[in-house]
Design a protein around this motif. Sequence first.
Motif, PDB file in Angstrom:
ATOM      1  N   ILE A  17       0.855  -1.186   0.000  1.00  0.00           N
ATOM      2  CA  ILE A  17       0.000   0.000   0.000  1.00  0.00           C
ATOM      3  C   ILE A  17       0.891   1.237   0.000  1.00  0.00           C
ATOM      4  O   ILE A  17       2.064   1.178   0.382  1.00  0.00           O
ATOM      5  N   VAL A  18       0.308   2.350  -0.415  1.00  0.00           N
ATOM      6  CA  VAL A  18       1.023   3.625  -0.433  1.00  0.00           C
ATOM      7  C   VAL A  18       0.494   4.490   0.701  1.00  0.00           C
ATOM      8  O   VAL A  18      -0.718   4.614   0.888  1.00  0.00           O
ATOM      9  N   ASN A  19       1.419   5.073   1.450  1.00  0.00           N
ATOM     10  CA  ASN A  19       1.082   6.008   2.520  1.00  0.00           C
ATOM     11  C   ASN A  19       1.391   7.409   2.032  1.00  0.00           C
ATOM     12  O   ASN A  19       2.531   7.725   1.713  1.00  0.00           O
ATOM     13  N   ALA A  20       0.357   8.255   1.962  1.00  0.00           N
ATOM     14  CA  ALA A  20       0.560   9.659   1.608  1.00  0.00           C
ATOM     15  C   ALA A  20       1.146  10.356   2.831  1.00  0.00           C
ATOM     16  O   ALA A  20       0.443  10.655   3.787  1.00  0.00           O
ATOM     17  N   TRP A  21       2.427  10.591   2.815  1.00  0.00           N
ATOM     18  CA  TRP A  21       3.196  11.024   3.978  1.00  0.00           C
ATOM     19  C   TRP A  21       3.660  12.454   3.807  1.00  0.00           C
ATOM     20  O   TRP A  21       3.603  13.024   2.730  1.00  0.00           O
ATOM     21  N   ASN A  22       4.176  13.035   4.890  1.00  0.00           N
ATOM     22  CA  ASN A  22       4.773  14.365   4.774  1.00  0.00           C
ATOM     23  C   ASN A  22       6.223  14.206   4.311  1.00  0.00           C
ATOM     24  O   ASN A  22       6.620  13.134   3.881  1.00  0.00           O
ATOM     25  N   GLY A  35      -5.867  10.760   8.889  1.00  0.00           N
ATOM     26  CA  GLY A  35      -5.923  10.273   7.528  1.00  0.00           C
ATOM     27  C   GLY A  35      -5.294   8.905   7.356  1.00  0.00           C
ATOM     28  O   GLY A  35      -5.369   8.043   8.225  1.00  0.00           O
ATOM     29  N   VAL A  36      -4.658   8.723   6.205  1.00  0.00           N
ATOM     30  CA  VAL A  36      -4.040   7.439   5.854  1.00  0.00           C
ATOM     31  C   VAL A  36      -2.954   7.060   6.858  1.00  0.00           C
ATOM     32  O   VAL A  36      -2.921   5.938   7.351  1.00  0.00           O
ATOM     33  N   SER A  37      -2.082   8.001   7.175  1.00  0.00           N
ATOM     34  CA  SER A  37      -0.989   7.705   8.109  1.00  0.00           C
ATOM     35  C   SER A  37      -1.521   7.305   9.482  1.00  0.00           C
ATOM     36  O   SER A  37      -0.991   6.389  10.114  1.00  0.00           O
ATOM     37  N   GLY A  38      -2.560   7.987   9.938  1.00  0.00           N
ATOM     38  CA  GLY A  38      -3.151   7.655  11.229  1.00  0.00           C
ATOM     39  C   GLY A  38      -3.729   6.251  11.241  1.00  0.00           C
ATOM     40  O   GLY A  38      -3.542   5.492  12.196  1.00  0.00           O
ATOM     41  N   ALA A  39      -4.425   5.891  10.159  1.00  0.00           N
ATOM     42  CA  ALA A  39      -4.992   4.541  10.059  1.00  0.00           C
ATOM     43  C   ALA A  39      -3.884   3.494  10.036  1.00  0.00           C
ATOM     44  O   ALA A  39      -3.994   2.448  10.680  1.00  0.00           O
ATOM     45  N   GLY A  81       4.141  13.513  -0.492  1.00  0.00           N
ATOM     46  CA  GLY A  81       3.203  14.157  -1.411  1.00  0.00           C
ATOM     47  C   GLY A  81       2.793  15.564  -1.057  1.00  0.00           C
ATOM     48  O   GLY A  81       2.136  16.225  -1.847  1.00  0.00           O
ATOM     49  N   ILE A  82       3.157  16.037   0.151  1.00  0.00           N
ATOM     50  CA  ILE A  82       2.775  17.388   0.549  1.00  0.00           C
ATOM     51  C   ILE A  82       4.001  18.173   0.993  1.00  0.00           C
ATOM     52  O   ILE A  82       4.957  17.619   1.520  1.00  0.00           O
ATOM     53  N   PRO A 115      -3.888   5.651  -1.948  1.00  0.00           N
ATOM     54  CA  PRO A 115      -4.977   6.555  -1.590  1.00  0.00           C
ATOM     55  C   PRO A 115      -4.995   7.659  -2.648  1.00  0.00           C
ATOM     56  O   PRO A 115      -4.103   7.698  -3.511  1.00  0.00           O
ATOM     57  N   VAL A 116      -5.947   8.563  -2.584  1.00  0.00           N
ATOM     58  CA  VAL A 116      -5.920   9.719  -3.488  1.00  0.00           C
ATOM     59  C   VAL A 116      -4.930  10.705  -2.867  1.00  0.00           C
ATOM     60  O   VAL A 116      -5.229  11.372  -1.883  1.00  0.00           O
ATOM     61  N   ILE A 117      -3.727  10.757  -3.421  1.00  0.00           N
ATOM     62  CA  ILE A 117      -2.635  11.557  -2.866  1.00  0.00           C
ATOM     63  C   ILE A 117      -2.957  13.049  -2.950  1.00  0.00           C
ATOM     64  O   ILE A 117      -3.382  13.541  -3.993  1.00  0.00           O
TER      65      ILE A 117
END
Length: 154
Positions: A17-22, A35-39, A81-82, A115-117
Amino acid sequence: MVRVVEGDLLDQRVDAIVNAWNRNILPWWLLLPQGVSGAIKRRAGYQPFRELRRVGPMPLGTAVVTSAGRLPYQGIIHVAGINLLWRASEQSIRDSVTNALARAREHGFRSVAFPVIGAGSGGFNEARALEVMRSALEAGAGGLEVTVVRFHRK
């Protein structure tokens, strides 16, 4: 093959899976799980984030693979991604997708769920983020089975 589904990223039957991370500038333990990271933190435990910490700051759009902790995947691909202002851009989304696909191939993953990045904490319009992702995925997925998961609460 690229498909878009509604659901929970952590319920997908894929290799990774991909984690949209900072950008990995702030320590993982300082960030409130969201969000994704928290889950992922809640279900995988902290091991993937401890591994990620060792990587240090990640340039925007890059991707790193860690173990999956307690999750049933072969790995987690974390994408930066951010930016530092917690915003995503078309370029950061495109680069994140491209680099995540490259890491998936390097690690021998055959299937990956994204996820939707940028559409969560990154503040980017979800429909536009999905368009950018589809374009990058169609250009670079090759033989990988790719699922993009639009979050849907149960």
